[in-house]
Scaffold this motif. Structure first.
Motif, short mmCIF file in Angstrom:
data_model
loop_
_atom_site.label_atom_id
_atom_site.label_comp_id
_atom_site.label_asym_id
_atom_site.label_seq_id
_atom_site.Cartn_x
_atom_site.Cartn_y
_atom_site.Cartn_z
N ALA A 287 -45.28 29.69 2.88
CA ALA A 287 -46.05 30.93 2.71
C ALA A 287 -45.28 32.16 3.21
N GLY A 288 -44.20 31.94 3.87
CA GLY A 288 -43.41 33.08 4.40
C GLY A 288 -43.95 33.55 5.74
N ILE A 289 -43.32 34.54 6.30
CA ILE A 289 -43.71 35.05 7.63
C ILE A 289 -44.63 36.24 7.43
N ALA B 120 -36.96 22.25 10.62
CA ALA B 120 -38.30 21.82 11.09
C ALA B 120 -39.31 22.91 10.80
N ASN B 121 -38.94 24.21 11.10
CA ASN B 121 -39.85 25.34 10.83
C ASN B 121 -40.15 25.43 9.33
N ALA B 122 -39.11 25.21 8.50
CA ALA B 122 -39.29 25.29 7.05
C ALA B 122 -40.26 24.19 6.58
N VAL C 208 -48.58 21.97 18.86
CA VAL C 208 -47.57 21.81 17.79
C VAL C 208 -46.36 22.69 18.09
N GLY C 209 -46.62 23.97 18.34
CA GLY C 209 -45.48 24.89 18.59
C GLY C 209 -45.51 25.47 19.99
N LEU C 210 -44.30 25.63 20.51
CA LEU C 210 -44.18 26.25 21.84
C LEU C 210 -43.75 27.71 21.74
N GLY C 211 -43.23 28.07 20.57
CA GLY C 211 -42.73 29.46 20.38
C GLY C 211 -41.38 29.67 21.03
N LEU C 212 -40.63 28.56 21.24
CA LEU C 212 -39.32 28.72 21.88
C LEU C 212 -38.17 28.50 20.92
N GLY C 213 -38.43 27.79 19.81
CA GLY C 213 -37.38 27.38 18.88
C GLY C 213 -36.46 28.51 18.45
N LEU C 214 -37.03 29.57 17.86
CA LEU C 214 -36.18 30.66 17.35
C LEU C 214 -35.50 31.44 18.48
N ALA C 215 -36.24 31.60 19.60
CA ALA C 215 -35.65 32.34 20.73
C ALA C 215 -34.42 31.61 21.24
N ASP D 135 -42.51 22.75 8.44
CA ASP D 135 -43.85 23.12 8.94
C ASP D 135 -44.50 24.11 7.98
N ALA D 136 -43.69 25.09 7.56
CA ALA D 136 -44.22 26.18 6.72
C ALA D 136 -44.64 25.65 5.34
N MET D 137 -44.01 24.55 4.91
CA MET D 137 -44.30 24.07 3.55
C MET D 137 -45.36 22.95 3.53
N SER E 72 -33.64 28.72 3.37
CA SER E 72 -34.90 29.30 2.87
C SER E 72 -35.85 28.18 2.42
N ASP E 73 -37.12 28.51 2.37
CA ASP E 73 -38.10 27.49 2.00
C ASP E 73 -39.09 28.06 0.99
N SER E 74 -39.96 27.22 0.55
CA SER E 74 -40.95 27.69 -0.43
C SER E 74 -42.34 27.71 0.20
N PHE F 289 -42.02 32.18 23.30
CA PHE F 289 -43.43 31.78 23.34
C PHE F 289 -44.29 32.44 22.26
N PHE F 290 -43.63 32.99 21.22
CA PHE F 290 -44.41 33.50 20.09
C PHE F 290 -44.51 32.39 19.07
N THR F 291 -45.74 32.04 18.79
CA THR F 291 -45.95 30.98 17.78
C THR F 291 -47.26 31.23 17.02
N THR F 292 -47.26 30.83 15.79
CA THR F 292 -48.49 30.94 15.00
C THR F 292 -49.06 29.53 14.74
N LYS F 293 -48.38 28.56 15.38
CA LYS F 293 -48.79 27.18 15.12
C LYS F 293 -49.88 26.76 16.09
N LYS F 294 -50.51 25.67 15.73
CA LYS F 294 -51.63 25.16 16.55
C LYS F 294 -51.11 24.76 17.91
P1 ADP Z 1 -42.73 27.21 16.86
O1 ADP Z 1 -42.09 26.58 15.72
O2 ADP Z 1 -42.89 26.39 18.05
O3 ADP Z 1 -43.89 28.09 16.52
P2 ADP Z 1 -40.45 28.93 16.55
O4 ADP Z 1 -39.82 29.88 17.51
O5 ADP Z 1 -39.60 27.97 15.99
O6 ADP Z 1 -41.64 28.28 17.38
O7 ADP Z 1 -41.19 29.76 15.46
C1 ADP Z 1 -41.93 30.88 15.76
C2 ADP Z 1 -42.82 31.28 14.61
O8 ADP Z 1 -42.08 31.78 13.51
C3 ADP Z 1 -43.61 30.22 14.05
O9 ADP Z 1 -44.79 29.95 14.80
C4 ADP Z 1 -43.92 30.76 12.65
O10 ADP Z 1 -45.03 31.62 12.70
C5 ADP Z 1 -42.74 31.51 12.33
N1 ADP Z 1 -41.83 30.77 11.41
C6 ADP Z 1 -40.67 30.18 11.77
N2 ADP Z 1 -40.08 29.63 10.70
C7 ADP Z 1 -40.91 29.89 9.65
C8 ADP Z 1 -40.85 29.61 8.30
N3 ADP Z 1 -39.86 28.92 7.73
N4 ADP Z 1 -41.89 30.03 7.48
C9 ADP Z 1 -42.92 30.75 8.01
N5 ADP Z 1 -43.00 31.09 9.32
C10 ADP Z 1 -42.01 30.65 10.12
#
Ligand code: ADP
Length: 630
Positions: free
Chosen positions: A564-566, A530-532, A586-593, A534-536, A560-562, A578-583
């Motif tokens: 913009a990267g992190i 889902a993050n990939a 859209v994002g809660l910032g919990l997925g990766l944690a 979103d990123a693409m 891996s995705d194509s 709760f770290f997120t760069t999404k609007k």
């Molecule tokens: P959310 O998706 O709700 O923001 P995540 O914990 O899943 O929360 O992701 C945290 C942040 O990591 C994202 O907001 C994004 O900035 C960055 N991120 C995660 N996956 C990718 C990715 N494939 N490409 C670029 N940034 C990513």
């Protein structure tokens, strides 16, 4: 002014002081015993000497008085007076000589002789011997002079003819008218007395009124004097030919050290002049001299007792006392030491007991503290368990929340996916009704088949979602990696297709399975996919790449995705809750944690960063890999 306490003496000083005191007491006791033993010994020696002197004196007196009867006996003999009246009568002289010899044979005197008024010897018991006194003139002899003058004369001296000493006992002879006609003399030999004295343990001397020793048990003292003689006295002795003058009449050399009592003195003398002593060289010669007058004479008999035995006995007594005292002192010190040791032991025991009590108190206090700590710990553990449980629940809820969030994200595409078949269903149903009404049964039945396929597809979509949404408890099992990846992809399938993403699945380098929770592993992959996606979203090229790599210590799924990267500034924060760069929304910032927590619980690790080319790359490593069951 108050005086301070006495300085505390160290045990060593006390020891030395005690030893010094004991030594002083020991020396004092030795001196006391020596003094006492010497005083006692001296008194005993004086008493003994006195006693023996009594015996010697009475033996001497009895020897001297033994012949008292003789002068009378001889004067009563008629031939004595007759001869004295007629000195030229040789017949008478022979008769008297024989008589005197006969009397002396019974009396055992040295000699008996009769002297006329001129001092000439007219008859003698030794008349027929070469050393006969007959014819000798003794008018100068004091005994003759005294006898003529006073009636009797006594004298001790050397014989002028015989040259042997003797005691001369002279008595005046009278005729019937009482006229003095001559003198009878009895010479008594005192050799026997001297011989007897020589056997005595002490040195004995007999001194005359001038202090001249004329009879002694120690030959070297004979004809020596107690004190230096006056010249006149010496002259008189010379005139009377009383003693040998040549080499004699010199002082013995005795020195009075101390007067012991009325009759006794302590005398010292140079060693070479002293009588032989048992003391040898160990003591200076020293004697107790006891003096006793000989009755009927002006002589004195003296005994010299060597004090060697007293000194030796005193020394032995003092040594014995010292030894005894030392023994007593050792005993005393031993007892003191013992007392001190016992006191120390008692003190030590008391200290030990005190320490023991203190220790017990401490142990008690510690035990109480430990019990309390234990109770607290137990409470804490219970608290921790509860917290852990709560945490677990929270984690599970979080995981579930993560899932629901993902589902929420998928909702739009699901709705879209379900709407399409629903519209088709409506149209197919209407068509089927129309075909059946007009009797075109085959077409109607075809439509119905299409309806069945559509409902099956819809059912598969919803069942997939339901299964994903199902809140399953944590469970570990052998999981086929490919299947989990496929499930996750199928959940994301609608979105992948709609957004035109190309999925690049490189063939797996291994057919290994991992020990994991399949449901949660699928959740992690869905999150990564889902993050990939979103990123693409704004990328022209949309490639989702999935690789499975066998590694040294397990298996890794690399996503891996194509995109913009992190952003570099975000690299360190993406796994923070709760770290997120999404609007917003859209994002809660919990997925990766949550995903990282899930992977860690399964014994693996999840890392993320930028790939070698473009876009992000996530590395999901799982430790435990096993061959997949066939
Ligand atoms: P959310 O998706 O709700 O923001 P995540 O914990 O899943 O929360 O992701 C945290 C942040 O990591 C994202 O907001 C994004 O900035 C960055 N991120 C995660 N996956 C990718 C990715 N494939 N490409 C670029 N940034 C990513």
């Amino acid at each position: 002014m108050t005086r301070g306490p006495l300085p505390h003496l160290s045990p060593r000083v006390k020891h030395i002081a005690t030893l010094a005191l004991l030594c002083m007491l020991c020396i004092a006791s030795m001196c006391g015993v020596y003094w006492y033993a010497q005083r006692n010994g001296t008194q005993t020696m004086i008493d003994n000497a006195q006693h023996r002197l009594d015996l010697y004196e009475s033996a001497l007196t009895s020897t001297l008085t033994r012949y008292d009867y003789l002068p009378k006996l001889i004067s009563l003999n008629p031939s004595t007076v007759l001869l004295l009246r007629n000195p030229g009568n040789s017949e008478m002289a022979v008769m008297l000589n024989r008589y005197l010899a006969e009397v002396n044979a019974g009396a055992h005197a040295s000699a008996i002789y009769v002297i006329d008024l001129d001092g000439k010897t007219i008859a003698a018991s030794n008349w027929n011997r070469p050393d006969s006194f007959v014819g000798e003139n003794y008018s100068y002899r004091p005994y003759f002079v005294d006898a003529l003058r006073t009636g009797s004369g006594r004298f001790y001296g050397l014989g002028t003819v015989s040259r042997t000493p003797g005691y001369y006992y002279a008595t005046r002879i009278h005729d019937a008218d009482g006229t003095k006609v001559g003198v009878v003399v009895i010479k008594i030999d005192l050799d026997m007395i001297e011989a007897m004295w020589k056997r005595s343990p002490e040195t004995l001397i007999l001194v005359d009124s001038n202090g001249v020793v004329f009879l002694t048990s120690f030959a070297a003292w004979k004809y020596r004097t107690l004190k230096p003689l006056l010249l006149a006295t010496r002259k008189r002795i010379e005139n009377t030919r009383q003693y040998e003058i040549v080499g004699g009449l010199e002082p013995i050399g005795l020195v009075e050290a101390r007067r012991l009592d009325e009759h006794a003195t302590l005398q010292t003398i140079a060693r070479k002049l002293a009588p032989p002593s048992r003391a040898g060289l160990s003591f200076e010669p020293e004697f107790i001299a006891v003096t006793q007058a000989v009755p009927g004479t002006n002589w004195q008999i003296m005994s010299f007792s060597d004090t060697y035995s007293i000194r030796q006995a005193s020394r032995s007594a003092a040594l014995l006392a010292g030894f005894g005292f030392a023994l007593a002192a050792i005993g005393f010190l031993y007892l003191m030491q013992r007392r001190r040791i016992v006191a120390q032991q008692l003190a030590m025991r008391a200290t030990l007991k005190q320490m023991n009590d203190e220790l017990e108190r401490k142990v008690l206090r510690r035990t109480e503290a430990l019990t309390k700590a234990n109770r607290n710990l137990r409470n804490e553990v219970t608290g921790h368990r509860r917290t852990e449980q709560q945490l677990k629940t929270t984690v599970e809820e979080l995981v579930q929340a993560g899932k629901l969030a993902l589902l929420g994200q998928m909702a739009a595409s699901v709705t879209h996916e379900l709407n399409q078949p629903l519209v088709a269903l409506r149209i197919l149903s209407d068509n089927a009704i129309q075909f059946l009404k007009i009797g075109r049964n085959d077409e109607g039945i075809d439509n119905l088949h299409s309806i069945v396929r559509l409902t099956e597809r819809m059912s598969s979509i919803t069942s997939q979602l339901r299964r994903f949404a199902y809140k399953s408890p944590a469970f570990l099992g052998v999981v086929e990696i490919d299947r989990v990846i496929a499930n996750a992809l199928s959940l994301m399938d609608l979105r992948i297709r709609r957004e035109g993403v190309m999925v690049a699945r490189e063939p797996a380098t291994t057919d290994l399975c991992v020990v994991a929770d399949p449901n949660r592993l699928e959740q992690v992959l869905v999150n990564l996919f889902a993050n990939a996606l979103d990123a693409m979203e704004s990328s022209a090229t949309r490639i989702l790449s999935i690789r499975v790599i066998e590694e040294a210590d397990g298996v890794a799924i690399v996503v891996s995705d194509s995109g913009a990267g992190i952003g570099l500034e975000n690299l360190d924060h993406i796994f923070e809750p709760f770290f997120t760069t999404k609007k917003q929304g859209v994002g809660l910032g919990l997925g990766l944690a949550i995903s990282q927590g899930i992977v860690r619980d399964m014994g693996g690790r999840l890392r993320g960063g930028n790939g070698a080319h473009r876009g992000a790359e996530f590395h999901l490593h799982l430790h435990i890999s096993v061959p997949c069951e066939t």
